[in-house]
Scaffold this active site. Structure first.
Site, PDB file in Angstrom:
ATOM      1  N   GLY A  12      38.743  38.338  42.246  1.00  0.00           N
ATOM      2  CA  GLY A  12      39.791  37.435  41.576  1.00  0.00           C
ATOM      3  C   GLY A  12      39.312  35.891  41.995  1.00  0.00           C
ATOM      4  N   ARG A  73      34.789  41.262  38.355  1.00  0.00           N
ATOM      5  CA  ARG A  73      34.678  42.638  39.209  1.00  0.00           C
ATOM      6  C   ARG A  73      33.758  43.519  38.515  1.00  0.00           C
ATOM      7  NH1 ARG A  73      39.450  41.628  42.307  1.00  0.00           N
ATOM      8  NH2 ARG A  73      41.182  40.781  40.756  1.00  0.00           N
ATOM      9  N   ASP A 104      37.950  41.285  49.854  1.00  0.00           N
ATOM     10  CA  ASP A 104      37.287  42.722  50.514  1.00  0.00           C
ATOM     11  C   ASP A 104      36.612  43.453  49.391  1.00  0.00           C
ATOM     12  OD1 ASP A 104      39.463  43.074  48.665  1.00  0.00           O
ATOM     13  OD2 ASP A 104      40.574  44.263  50.106  1.00  0.00           O
ATOM     14  N   THR A 128      39.827  34.070  48.378  1.00  0.00           N
ATOM     15  CA  THR A 128      41.200  35.155  47.854  1.00  0.00           C
ATOM     16  C   THR A 128      42.438  34.379  48.180  1.00  0.00           C
ATOM     17  OG1 THR A 128      42.359  36.977  47.988  1.00  0.00           O
ATOM     18  CG2 THR A 128      40.988  36.636  49.888  1.00  0.00           C
ATOM     19  N   ASP A 130      44.959  35.868  48.734  1.00  0.00           N
ATOM     20  CA  ASP A 130      45.970  36.888  49.306  1.00  0.00           C
ATOM     21  C   ASP A 130      45.993  36.736  50.797  1.00  0.00           C
ATOM     22  OD1 ASP A 130      46.513  37.849  46.720  1.00  0.00           O
ATOM     23  OD2 ASP A 130      45.124  39.765  47.020  1.00  0.00           O
ATOM     24  N   ASP A 132      44.340  38.091  53.018  1.00  0.00           N
ATOM     25  CA  ASP A 132      44.449  39.513  53.563  1.00  0.00           C
ATOM     26  C   ASP A 132      42.888  39.941  54.120  1.00  0.00           C
ATOM     27  OD1 ASP A 132      43.089  39.484  51.251  1.00  0.00           O
ATOM     28  OD2 ASP A 132      43.886  41.342  50.632  1.00  0.00           O
ATOM     29  N   ARG A 174      48.816  42.430  46.017  1.00  0.00           N
ATOM     30  CA  ARG A 174      49.068  43.855  45.809  1.00  0.00           C
ATOM     31  C   ARG A 174      49.098  44.465  47.213  1.00  0.00           C
ATOM     32  NH1 ARG A 174      43.619  44.335  42.035  1.00  0.00           N
ATOM     33  NH2 ARG A 174      42.325  43.203  43.407  1.00  0.00           N
TER      34      ARG A 174
HETATM   35  O1  F6P Z   1      43.304  39.551  44.858  1.00  0.00           O
HETATM   36  C1  F6P Z   1      43.680  38.391  44.354  1.00  0.00           C
HETATM   37  C2  F6P Z   1      44.798  38.898  43.545  1.00  0.00           C
HETATM   38  O2  F6P Z   1      44.999  37.682  42.879  1.00  0.00           O
HETATM   39  C3  F6P Z   1      45.866  39.695  43.907  1.00  0.00           C
HETATM   40  O3  F6P Z   1      46.855  38.980  44.518  1.00  0.00           O
HETATM   41  C4  F6P Z   1      46.287  40.297  42.679  1.00  0.00           C
HETATM   42  O4  F6P Z   1      47.257  41.476  43.003  1.00  0.00           O
HETATM   43  C5  F6P Z   1      45.068  40.718  41.870  1.00  0.00           C
HETATM   44  O5  F6P Z   1      44.016  39.594  42.244  1.00  0.00           O
HETATM   45  C6  F6P Z   1      45.039  40.407  40.036  1.00  0.00           C
HETATM   46  O6  F6P Z   1      43.778  40.933  39.827  1.00  0.00           O
HETATM   47  P1  F6P Z   1      43.333  40.547  38.119  1.00  0.00           P
HETATM   48  O7  F6P Z   1      43.237  39.123  38.169  1.00  0.00           O
HETATM   49  O8  F6P Z   1      42.160  41.272  38.340  1.00  0.00           O
HETATM   50  O9  F6P Z   1      44.516  40.727  37.394  1.00  0.00           O
END
Ligand code: F6P
Length: 325
Positions: A12, A73, A104, A128, A130, A132, A174
């Site tokens: 992300g 991804r 991660d 990120t 997050d 995390d 998440r």
């Molecule tokens: O890891 C970053 C993040 O924004 C999370 O907070 C969220 O759950 C996820 O990516 C959303 O992923 P995507 O952009 O693939 O919907």
């Protein structure tokens, strides 16, 4: 030919990735390397979407959200065949040093790649929203995401107070409640639901009833996407059953938290860590993430950075409770 340093963004996107890219490219040039950009993360590495970058390729991007290299991804990189193709493309481009900007998933991929192809060096940058990752107190993009969420809640607070309502506001995260907790404290929320602690609806009802009795005009509950309650909509339904006299609304902020100009903190962090990543590669380091701890730049092996994240600050959790009186 000058030695080359490749750079890519993966997972992300997060605000401040561009500031980090700029720092990587310019520090690489400063140290005598030729910087090379890989588009769309591991996916672009496999597809050979690779191009040289010069100082002007990263001009005027420090204030921009998203990433000029794009991100993604990659399912193909999870396979040995995909990683082989990626390695062959790096060989073709004479890239032996890489900066990986991501979270991660990005570092797990990098660790597997290094185990198979140890002649490559990879240093990670924590990009990120997050927050995390173990090994850094801050990840690039977290501060911007929190600021966006706080600004949104300030707006919701106006309409909530005008209409006498309770709002449940869902923020991203998440697996982690950092965005939710920091947002809750900074927006004066009455409660916060995070994946790290069990959700106690009875306790929340008590807080709401206390506010109701003292004629509070509005209440805000911040819900982390990954909380066991299942998000703001489900939590709102649950509370409505227990608290039928309150008008309840739910708002999901979603990807809005990932866009827009990065804050000064994220630009600074991206610049500092981006530059440090190149310096560490230059010194011969590999298989680790650069992070910030107590004002110092530290290296944490990928295996540790992704294993867990630091616990939520218990002082902040307590503060939400105390200040909701
Ligand atoms: O890891 C970053 C993040 O924004 C999370 O907070 C969220 O759950 C996820 O990516 C959303 O992923 P995507 O952009 O693939 O919907």
């Amino acid at each position: 030919m000058k030695p080359r340093i490749g750079v890519f963004c993966s997972g992300g996107d997060s605000p401040g990735m561009n500031a980090a890219l700029r720092a990587v490219v310019r520090t690489a040039l400063y140290l005598g390397y030729e910087p090379i950009g890989v588009f769309r993360g591991y996916e672009g590495m496999i597809a050979g979407e690779i191009t040289p970058l010069d100082a002007s390729a990263v001009s005027g991007i420090i204030q921009r959200g998203g990433t000029i290299l794009r991100s993604g991804r990659s399912a193909a990189f999870l396979t040995p065949e995909g990683r082989k193709k990626a390695y062959e493309n790096l060989q073709k481009w004479h890239i032996a040093k890489l900066v990986a900007i991501g979270g991660d998933g990005t570092f797990k991929g990098a660790a597997t790649f290094l185990a198979e192809y140890p002649d490559i060096q990879i240093i990670g940058l924590p990009g990120t929203i997050d927050n995390d990752l173990y090994g850094t107190e801050l990840t690039i993009g977290f501060d911007t995401a929190v600021n966006i969420a706080v600004e949104a809640i300030d707006r919701l607070r106006d309409t909530a107070a005008a209409m006498g309502r309770l709002f449940l506001v869902e923020v991203m995260g998440r697996d982690a409640g950092f965005i939710a907790l920091h947002t809750a404290v900074a927006s004066g929320a009455e409660a916060v639901l995070v994946p790290e602690t069990p959700t106690d609806f009875d306790a929340i009802v008590q807080v709401l009833e206390r506010g109701w009795k003292r004629h509070k005009t509005s209440s805000i509950i911040v819900v982390a996407e990954g909380d066991e309650a299942g998000g703001a909509l489900k939590a709102a339904q649950e509370l409505q059953k227990r608290f039928p006299h309150y008008e309840i609304r739910a708002t999901v902020l979603g990807h809005i938290q990932r866009g827009g100009a990065p804050t000064a903190t994220d630009r600074l962090l991206g610049s500092l860590l981006g530059s440090a990543a190149v310096e560490r590669l230059h010194e011969g380091a590999s298989g680790a993430m650069v992070g910030l701890q107590k004002g110092e730049i530290v290296l944490t092996p990928f295996s540790q950075a992704v294993k867990t994240h630091a616990p939520l600050n218990p002082l902040l959790l307590k503060l939400v409770e105390i200040l909701s009186l």
